[in-house]
Scaffold this active site. Structure first.
Site, PDB file in Angstrom:
ATOM      1  N   GLN A 121      10.051 -35.795 -40.388  1.00  0.00           N
ATOM      2  CA  GLN A 121       9.422 -36.084 -41.579  1.00  0.00           C
ATOM      3  C   GLN A 121       8.142 -37.068 -41.544  1.00  0.00           C
ATOM      4  OE1 GLN A 121      12.562 -36.296 -44.985  1.00  0.00           O
ATOM      5  NE2 GLN A 121      13.360 -37.248 -43.182  1.00  0.00           N
ATOM      6  N   ASP A 124       3.140 -39.217 -37.295  1.00  0.00           N
ATOM      7  CA  ASP A 124       2.718 -40.184 -36.449  1.00  0.00           C
ATOM      8  C   ASP A 124       2.517 -39.550 -35.162  1.00  0.00           C
ATOM      9  OD1 ASP A 124       5.152 -40.432 -35.642  1.00  0.00           O
ATOM     10  OD2 ASP A 124       5.744 -42.007 -36.774  1.00  0.00           O
ATOM     11  N   HIS A 139       5.945 -32.523 -42.208  1.00  0.00           N
ATOM     12  CA  HIS A 139       5.099 -32.724 -43.230  1.00  0.00           C
ATOM     13  C   HIS A 139       3.727 -33.032 -42.473  1.00  0.00           C
ATOM     14  CE1 HIS A 139       8.609 -34.848 -45.391  1.00  0.00           C
ATOM     15  NE2 HIS A 139       8.369 -33.495 -45.896  1.00  0.00           N
ATOM     16  N   CYS A 198     -17.003 -31.556 -44.325  1.00  0.00           N
ATOM     17  CA  CYS A 198     -16.576 -30.653 -43.248  1.00  0.00           C
ATOM     18  C   CYS A 198     -18.010 -30.148 -42.382  1.00  0.00           C
ATOM     19  CB  CYS A 198     -16.096 -29.251 -43.600  1.00  0.00           C
ATOM     20  SG  CYS A 198     -15.818 -28.111 -42.200  1.00  0.00           S
ATOM     21  N   GLY A 238      17.023 -42.637 -39.172  1.00  0.00           N
ATOM     22  CA  GLY A 238      15.805 -43.294 -39.888  1.00  0.00           C
ATOM     23  C   GLY A 238      15.331 -42.455 -41.055  1.00  0.00           C
ATOM     24  N   SER A 239      15.982 -42.148 -42.033  1.00  0.00           N
ATOM     25  CA  SER A 239      15.595 -41.357 -43.140  1.00  0.00           C
ATOM     26  C   SER A 239      16.745 -41.669 -44.242  1.00  0.00           C
ATOM     27  CB  SER A 239      15.440 -40.007 -43.055  1.00  0.00           C
ATOM     28  OG  SER A 239      15.004 -38.990 -44.259  1.00  0.00           O
ATOM     29  N   ASN A 264      20.768 -44.920 -40.087  1.00  0.00           N
ATOM     30  CA  ASN A 264      19.916 -45.642 -41.098  1.00  0.00           C
ATOM     31  C   ASN A 264      20.317 -46.861 -41.925  1.00  0.00           C
ATOM     32  OD1 ASN A 264      17.296 -44.747 -42.775  1.00  0.00           O
ATOM     33  ND2 ASN A 264      18.771 -44.977 -44.334  1.00  0.00           N
ATOM     34  N   CYS A 282      17.160 -48.323 -35.351  1.00  0.00           N
ATOM     35  CA  CYS A 282      17.259 -46.911 -34.595  1.00  0.00           C
ATOM     36  C   CYS A 282      17.184 -47.246 -33.102  1.00  0.00           C
ATOM     37  CB  CYS A 282      16.263 -46.094 -34.761  1.00  0.00           C
ATOM     38  SG  CYS A 282      16.389 -45.597 -36.491  1.00  0.00           S
TER      39      CYS A 282
END
Length: 290
Positions: A121, A124, A139, A198, A238-239, A264, A282
């Site tokens: 999710q 990065d 995402h 753009c 980690g969610s 988590n 984690c």
């Protein structure tokens, strides 16, 4: 904490933290070694040790102002200007983040053939930097920029040079880095900042990520569900699963009867569906995957 058969394992009064950690490790490794193909879903907690903060606290509440929404971004030039101003300041630190121990452990698990799929999710790209090859970015990715008019994709690093040229004397006041790569800023007076457009068609630029209020591209959840078909167990890393796009996948895993483990800190939206919950950082548990 639940056992392999889903029955609740009662807590032992007076147990030390070290003993509790050892018990969790034993329970996890029994599951990890007992099943060959794991489907992984990662969230912001997987990247906190890389210097990228979480959106939410241990109770699942926002720790930062809510991120910009799709509707506000496309409708309001003022919102777009403020977003790109914040992003111009926050991008260098975000781009400098390096994978943590869990990213590296999951990359090794992929090489060892232990994964049925890795869905993140996060936006990065740290799983890819750690060496993971088959990553589904649910995402999107913040290191890409998309034109909403012509669809052109370009590198976020290229846009950074244009943002710095548009606002060369940027001085963040009371800045706090946010999970989506920008910063909270308190603007001191008016800023003459023209939003870059753009380079191909002059259209509206947006980071190639799914904003709150924006629909996921339908192929992504479909690919995730296809990966679940080959899975023997599920690991959430980690969610809090407060975002529905991730939570619905875990609900589907539970419907299929798959064991579900979550690493988590704090509550998750799916606590009642978990086979085992490990409330540890984690990075502290990364070696358990070996």
């Amino acid at each position: 904490m639940h056992g392999d058969d889903g029955d609740l394992i009662p807590a032992t009064p007076g147990i030390t933290d070290a003993a509790q950690t050892a018990a969790l490790k034993t329970a996890f490794q029994a599951l990890w070694q007992g099943r060959r193909r794991w489907w992984i879903l990662t969230g912001a907690g997987c990247s906190t040790e890389a210097g990228i903060p979480c959106y939410r606290d241990r109770q699942g509440a926002w720790q930062h102002p809510a991120p910009v929404t799709w509707q506000d971004f496309v409708r309001s030039p003022a919102v777009r200007q403020r977003y790109w101003m914040r992003s111009r300041l926050g991008w260098p630190r975000f781009a400098a983040a390096r994978p943590g121990l869990m990213h590296e452990a999951l990359a090794r698990a992929e090489v060892a053939g232990r994964l049925a799929g890795l869905v993140t999710q996060n936006v990065d790209g740290l799983h890819q930097r750690a060496g993971s090859l088959e990553v589904l970015d649910l995402h999107g990715r913040l290191d890409r920029v998309r034109c909403l008019d012509c669809g052109d994709l370009s590198a976020r690093e290229r846009l950074q040079a244009r943002l710095e040229q548009a606002w060369p004397d940027a001085l963040p006041v009371g800045s706090v880095v946010r999970p989506d790569g920008d910063v909270d800023i308190q603007a001191s007076g008016a800023v003459d900042f023209e939003i870059p457009s753009c380079e191909q068609c002059g259209g509206m630029l947006k980071p190639d990520v799914v904003f709150f209020g924006e629909r996921l591209p339908p192929d992504r959840p479909q690919r995730a569900l296809e990966q679940l078909e080959a899975a023997e167990a599920v690991l959430v890393v980690g969610s809090s699963l407060m975002v529905y796009s991730g939570y619905r996948l875990i609900r589907e895993a539970a419907r299929r009867g798959l064991p579900i483990v979550a690493i988590n800190l704090g509550v998750t939206r799916a606590d009642e569906l978990l086979t085992l919950k490990i409330e540890r950082l984690c990075g502290e548990t990364a070696s358990w995957l070996e």
